[in-house]
Write an enzyme that holds these catalytic residues in place. Structure first.
Site, PDB file in Angstrom:
ATOM      1  N   ASP A 215       0.839  -1.289   0.027  1.00  0.00           N
ATOM      2  CA  ASP A 215      -0.061   0.038   0.054  1.00  0.00           C
ATOM      3  C   ASP A 215       0.779   1.337  -0.019  1.00  0.00           C
ATOM      4  OD1 ASP A 215      -2.285  -1.413  -0.139  1.00  0.00           O
ATOM      5  OD2 ASP A 215      -2.542  -1.438   2.081  1.00  0.00           O
TER       6      ASP A 215
ATOM      7  N   ARG B  37       2.809   4.725  17.516  1.00  0.00           N
ATOM      8  CA  ARG B  37       2.211   5.745  16.478  1.00  0.00           C
ATOM      9  C   ARG B  37       2.637   7.282  16.860  1.00  0.00           C
ATOM     10  NH1 ARG B  37       2.121   1.398  14.507  1.00  0.00           N
ATOM     11  NH2 ARG B  37       0.373   0.514  13.560  1.00  0.00           N
TER      12      ARG B  37
ATOM     13  N   ASP C 219      -5.892   3.856  14.617  1.00  0.00           N
ATOM     14  CA  ASP C 219      -4.457   4.206  14.031  1.00  0.00           C
ATOM     15  C   ASP C 219      -4.938   5.566  13.315  1.00  0.00           C
ATOM     16  OD1 ASP C 219      -2.812   2.581  15.200  1.00  0.00           O
ATOM     17  OD2 ASP C 219      -2.363   1.763  13.314  1.00  0.00           O
TER      18      ASP C 219
ATOM     19  N   SER D 173      -3.800  -9.198   9.978  1.00  0.00           N
ATOM     20  CA  SER D 173      -3.328  -8.053   9.928  1.00  0.00           C
ATOM     21  C   SER D 173      -2.477  -7.968  11.182  1.00  0.00           C
ATOM     22  CB  SER D 173      -4.270  -6.884  10.151  1.00  0.00           C
ATOM     23  OG  SER D 173      -3.636  -5.702  10.225  1.00  0.00           O
TER      24      SER D 173
END
Length: 391
Positions: free
Chosen positions: A14, A95, A124, A175
């Site tokens: 991606d 993050r 996220d 995932s």
């Protein structure tokens, strides 16, 4: 001057496709930023070269494992951060560090926009965008997968048409987000709550029912910081990595949730036990609530919020006496505390013992109990009086 977009780059399909696609759609140059927080996999140089081959004008790769361990994992450890009293923070903890590096790159390279690969589902997207707004409110944010319905099928077709150097066939049914602090697994057949995780889900841990000899480890803390393993000096990163390895076959996180964080759970268990003997009761009670709120803020993407910063200061102050050694036995899927010692301990044997050497004056207890229970006693008399009046 051509505008620039900084892209959070993982090296996968991606984000590799996103480099060219963003350039075509916006007319901007793309700067790829990859941050190593211990996710494993490819070498950073390979990731940098792929980003350039996919069309990035610049590719920034950073080994941030020590920074992540010391500035993000350590505060989580000192807060005993377990979301819903169960899960160590994994994705949520990494993050804000990635956001920090994205914003720094955007300022350095003169970019007006930051891009990430999150979908429109999950937290996220919140963690990335709220963090960016907090550090650099002047920056714009785009999320191609979410904002422009960028599907895997479209990404594969785009990569094949342009002969991008990315494998479009390899795909895990899950995932997976992995870093030094832990490993989170979701999607695939796990979306059905009746399905039990299969063995191929796990990487950091293995079946605790398989026979493994017990392992004993002594963890040394100084002011809430893990500084030693079995008498050897270690960095925070080294402590996490060694316990991830030593506890991987012994600490069972399975249940019905395949998240894995053997090192994090072992350290948190040891840290909590050391706090039990070094932190005064009222401070410990209040800290528990602070730790829960700290965890919620981080999970919800508010790492850079004023409340989180204020709670950081409280947690840091609470750690000044959290020094000592904790002995842990790793066996049968469990981490069991088997010993505690600290020069800063609040435990006094002579006050605790009922045998010879007892220094506690028990005659003091009678007056204390009477005073402590006086409000309840007065209230009880009032209730009796009122009930008697009403009859």
């Amino acid at each position: 001057m051509t505008d620039r977009v900084v892209l959070a780059y993982s090296g996968g399909l991606d984000t590799s496709v996103g480099i060219g696609w963003i350039a075509e759609e916006t007319g901007a140059e793309v700067v790829a930023v990859a941050v190593d927080v211990g996710q494993g996999g490819e070498d950073l140089e390979e990731i940098r070269e792929r980003a350039l081959a996919c069309g990035a004008v610049e590719a920034v790769v950073t080994d941030a494992r020590d920074e992540y361990a010391e500035q993000y994992c350590l505060p989580a450890l000192q807060a005993n951060a377990l979301y819903m009293d169960r899960y160590p923070l994994v994705s949520a903890l990494s993050r804000p560090l990635i956001v920090k590096h994205l914003v720094e790159a955007a300022k350095y390279h003169g970019a007006s926009t930051v891009a990430h690969g999150c979908t429109g589902k999950g937290n996220d997207q919140v963690r990335f965008e709220v963090g960016i707004q907090a550090l650099a409110p002047e920056l714009n944010v785009i999320a191609p997968v979410r904002d422009f319905a960028w599907t895997r099928e479209k990404a594969i077709a785009y990569a094949e048409e342009r002969n991008l150097p990315i494998d479009v066939t390899k795909r895990s049914p899950f995932s997976i987000d992995q870093n030094v602090w832990g490993r989170a697994v979701e999607t695939g057949f796990l979306e059905d709550l009746w399905n039990a995780p299969t063995k191929d889900v796990y990487s950091y841990t293995s079946d605790p029912h398989q026979f493994q000899p017990p392992d004993e480890v002594v963890i040394t803390f100084e002011a809430g910081v893990p500084v030693g393993i079995d008498g050897r000096q270690v960095s925070v990163l080294q402590a996490i990595q060694e316990l991830n390895e030593r506890a991987r076959r012994l600490v069972d996180l399975a249940a019905l949730d395949p998240d894995e964080a053997p090192g994090a759970l072992t350290l948190i268990a040891a840290h909590q036990e050391l706090e039990n003997v070094t932190v005064e009761r009222d401070l410990a009670r209040f800290k528990r609530g602070v730790g829960q709120r700290w965890t919620e803020l981080v999970y919800d993407g508010l790492w850079f919020s004023p409340l989180k910063r204020a709670l950081d200061a409280f947690v840091a102050e609470s750690q000044q006496h959290v020094s000592g050694e904790i002995r842990v036995e790793l066996a049968g899927g469990n981490a069991t505390i088997t010993g505690r010692r600290s020069d800063a301990s609040l435990y006094d044997f002579n006050l605790a013992t009922y045998d010879a050497g007892d220094t506690f004056d028990q005659s003091l207890a009678k007056g204390f109990v009477q005073l402590w229970g006086l409000p309840s006693k007065i209230a009880a008399r009032r209730d009796q009086r009122v009930r008697g009046t009403g009859q």
